[in-house]
Motif scaffolding. Structure first.
Motif, mmCIF file in Angstrom:
data_model
loop_
_atom_site.group_PDB
_atom_site.id
_atom_site.type_symbol
_atom_site.label_atom_id
_atom_site.label_comp_id
_atom_site.label_asym_id
_atom_site.label_seq_id
_atom_site.Cartn_x
_atom_site.Cartn_y
_atom_site.Cartn_z
ATOM 1 N N LYS A 245 -23.316 37.317 55.443
ATOM 2 C CA LYS A 245 -23.502 37.189 54.002
ATOM 3 C C LYS A 245 -24.760 36.363 53.725
ATOM 4 O O LYS A 245 -24.931 35.273 54.263
ATOM 5 C CB LYS A 245 -22.291 36.520 53.374
ATOM 6 N N ASN A 246 -25.633 36.901 52.884
ATOM 7 C CA ASN A 246 -26.863 36.229 52.482
ATOM 8 C C ASN A 246 -26.746 35.805 51.028
ATOM 9 O O ASN A 246 -26.384 36.611 50.172
ATOM 10 C CB ASN A 246 -28.057 37.184 52.626
ATOM 11 N N THR A 247 -27.063 34.556 50.752
ATOM 12 C CA THR A 247 -27.035 34.044 49.387
ATOM 13 C C THR A 247 -28.410 34.232 48.752
ATOM 14 O O THR A 247 -29.403 34.416 49.455
ATOM 15 C CB THR A 247 -26.675 32.549 49.397
ATOM 16 N N PRO A 248 -28.493 34.192 47.423
ATOM 17 C CA PRO A 248 -29.810 34.250 46.792
ATOM 18 C C PRO A 248 -30.707 33.123 47.315
ATOM 19 O O PRO A 248 -30.225 32.036 47.642
ATOM 20 C CB PRO A 248 -29.499 34.060 45.302
ATOM 21 N N ALA A 249 -31.988 33.399 47.412
ATOM 22 C CA ALA A 249 -32.947 32.412 47.931
ATOM 23 C C ALA A 249 -33.293 31.377 46.871
ATOM 24 O O ALA A 249 -33.161 31.622 45.673
ATOM 25 C CB ALA A 249 -34.211 33.121 48.399
ATOM 26 N N TYR B 14 -30.754 35.578 58.476
ATOM 27 C CA TYR B 14 -30.292 35.316 59.841
ATOM 28 C C TYR B 14 -31.030 36.176 60.880
ATOM 29 O O TYR B 14 -31.655 35.647 61.790
ATOM 30 C CB TYR B 14 -28.778 35.541 59.943
ATOM 31 N N CYS B 15 -30.954 37.487 60.752
ATOM 32 C CA CYS B 15 -31.602 38.373 61.732
ATOM 33 C C CYS B 15 -32.988 38.828 61.265
ATOM 34 O O CYS B 15 -33.739 39.405 62.048
ATOM 35 C CB CYS B 15 -30.725 39.579 62.055
ATOM 36 N N LEU B 16 -33.316 38.578 59.999
ATOM 37 C CA LEU B 16 -34.615 38.868 59.379
ATOM 38 C C LEU B 16 -34.904 40.350 59.186
ATOM 39 O O LEU B 16 -36.009 40.725 58.809
ATOM 40 C CB LEU B 16 -35.766 38.190 60.139
ATOM 41 N N TRP B 17 -33.911 41.221 59.403
ATOM 42 C CA TRP B 17 -34.092 42.646 59.148
ATOM 43 C C TRP B 17 -34.007 42.891 57.648
ATOM 44 O O TRP B 17 -33.481 42.076 56.897
ATOM 45 C CB TRP B 17 -33.037 43.461 59.886
ATOM 46 N N SER B 18 -34.511 44.034 57.231
ATOM 47 C CA SER B 18 -34.528 44.406 55.827
ATOM 48 C C SER B 18 -34.116 45.865 55.697
ATOM 49 O O SER B 18 -33.840 46.523 56.696
ATOM 50 C CB SER B 18 -35.944 44.190 55.257
ATOM 51 N N ASN C 140 -33.705 51.307 57.889
ATOM 52 C CA ASN C 140 -33.674 49.936 58.374
ATOM 53 C C ASN C 140 -35.088 49.508 58.726
ATOM 54 O O ASN C 140 -35.857 50.272 59.294
ATOM 55 C CB ASN C 140 -32.786 49.809 59.604
ATOM 56 N N MET C 141 -35.417 48.262 58.382
ATOM 57 C CA MET C 141 -36.753 47.737 58.631
ATOM 58 C C MET C 141 -36.656 46.544 59.576
ATOM 59 O O MET C 141 -36.033 45.533 59.242
ATOM 60 C CB MET C 141 -37.422 47.331 57.327
ATOM 61 N N SER C 142 -37.270 46.674 60.741
ATOM 62 C CA SER C 142 -37.240 45.578 61.701
ATOM 63 C C SER C 142 -38.428 44.654 61.496
ATOM 64 O O SER C 142 -39.523 45.106 61.148
ATOM 65 C CB SER C 142 -37.228 46.111 63.132
ATOM 66 N N PRO C 143 -38.221 43.364 61.725
ATOM 67 C CA PRO C 143 -39.338 42.419 61.650
ATOM 68 C C PRO C 143 -40.157 42.546 62.935
ATOM 69 O O PRO C 143 -39.634 42.355 64.032
ATOM 70 C CB PRO C 143 -38.645 41.067 61.551
ATOM 71 N N VAL C 144 -41.428 42.904 62.807
ATOM 72 C CA VAL C 144 -42.257 43.158 63.994
ATOM 73 C C VAL C 144 -43.311 42.089 64.221
ATOM 74 O O VAL C 144 -43.900 42.028 65.310
ATOM 75 C CB VAL C 144 -42.925 44.547 63.927
ATOM 76 N N ALA C 145 -43.573 41.258 63.226
ATOM 77 C CA ALA C 145 -44.571 40.198 63.379
ATOM 78 C C ALA C 145 -44.352 39.122 62.334
ATOM 79 O O ALA C 145 -43.697 39.344 61.316
ATOM 80 C CB ALA C 145 -45.980 40.772 63.248
ATOM 81 N N VAL C 146 -44.916 37.958 62.612
ATOM 82 C CA VAL C 146 -44.923 36.838 61.682
ATOM 83 C C VAL C 146 -46.378 36.412 61.537
ATOM 84 O O VAL C 146 -47.073 36.235 62.535
ATOM 85 C CB VAL C 146 -44.081 35.649 62.203
ATOM 86 N N GLU C 147 -46.836 36.287 60.297
ATOM 87 C CA GLU C 147 -48.219 35.882 60.036
ATOM 88 C C GLU C 147 -48.224 34.763 59.013
ATOM 89 O O GLU C 147 -47.229 34.528 58.340
ATOM 90 C CB GLU C 147 -49.029 37.055 59.470
ATOM 91 N N ASP D 262 -34.731 30.878 55.981
ATOM 92 C CA ASP D 262 -34.803 31.943 56.994
ATOM 93 C C ASP D 262 -34.739 31.327 58.389
ATOM 94 O O ASP D 262 -35.218 30.206 58.603
ATOM 95 C CB ASP D 262 -36.107 32.739 56.858
ATOM 96 N N SER D 263 -34.174 32.047 59.323
ATOM 97 C CA SER D 263 -34.006 31.551 60.686
ATOM 98 C C SER D 263 -35.357 31.297 61.358
ATOM 99 O O SER D 263 -36.106 32.230 61.649
ATOM 100 C CB SER D 263 -33.210 32.558 61.518
#
Length: 110
Positions: free
Chosen positions: A18-22, A32-36, A54-61, A89-90
């Protein structure tokens, strides 16, 4: 039109948490898993995409203002979308994604 503010809680389709509003931003990926999920078409919050992949997180910038940004890739249509991170975010997942990307780049042959 531009950005539409949508900051709803949701249950992640990938990890089931469960994700709460930011706070101070809008949540568009699992904290938690950062997927979208590919729900926006032209701009954040429009919810006009018929893809739904499903959108996987592939990079962080880092963006120009020093904020962390996740790069998501849609598994269905391959669209790439940049998403600002939220304070809750994790951090461990962000580090894992950055390390995985660095390892991939290290294996490239030129």
């Amino acid at each position: 039109m531009g950005f539409i503010v949508r900051n709803d809680g949701f249950v992640c389709a990938r990890c089931g948490k469960k994700n709460t509003p930011a706070q101070k931003t809008c949540r568009n990926h699992c904290q938690y898993c950062l997927w979208s999920q590919h729900v926006d078409a032209q701009f954040p919050g429009d919810r006009a995409s018929s893809c739904g992949g499903n959108m996987s997180p592939v990079a962080v910038e880092m963006n120009a203002t020093g904020d962390c940004v996740l790069i998501h890739s849609c598994h269905r249509c391959q669209k790439i979308i940049r998403n600002k991170t939220a304070a809750d975010d994790s951090q461990d997942e962000m580090v894992r994604i950055a390390q995985k990307k660095a390892e991939k780049q290290g294996k490239r042959k030129f």
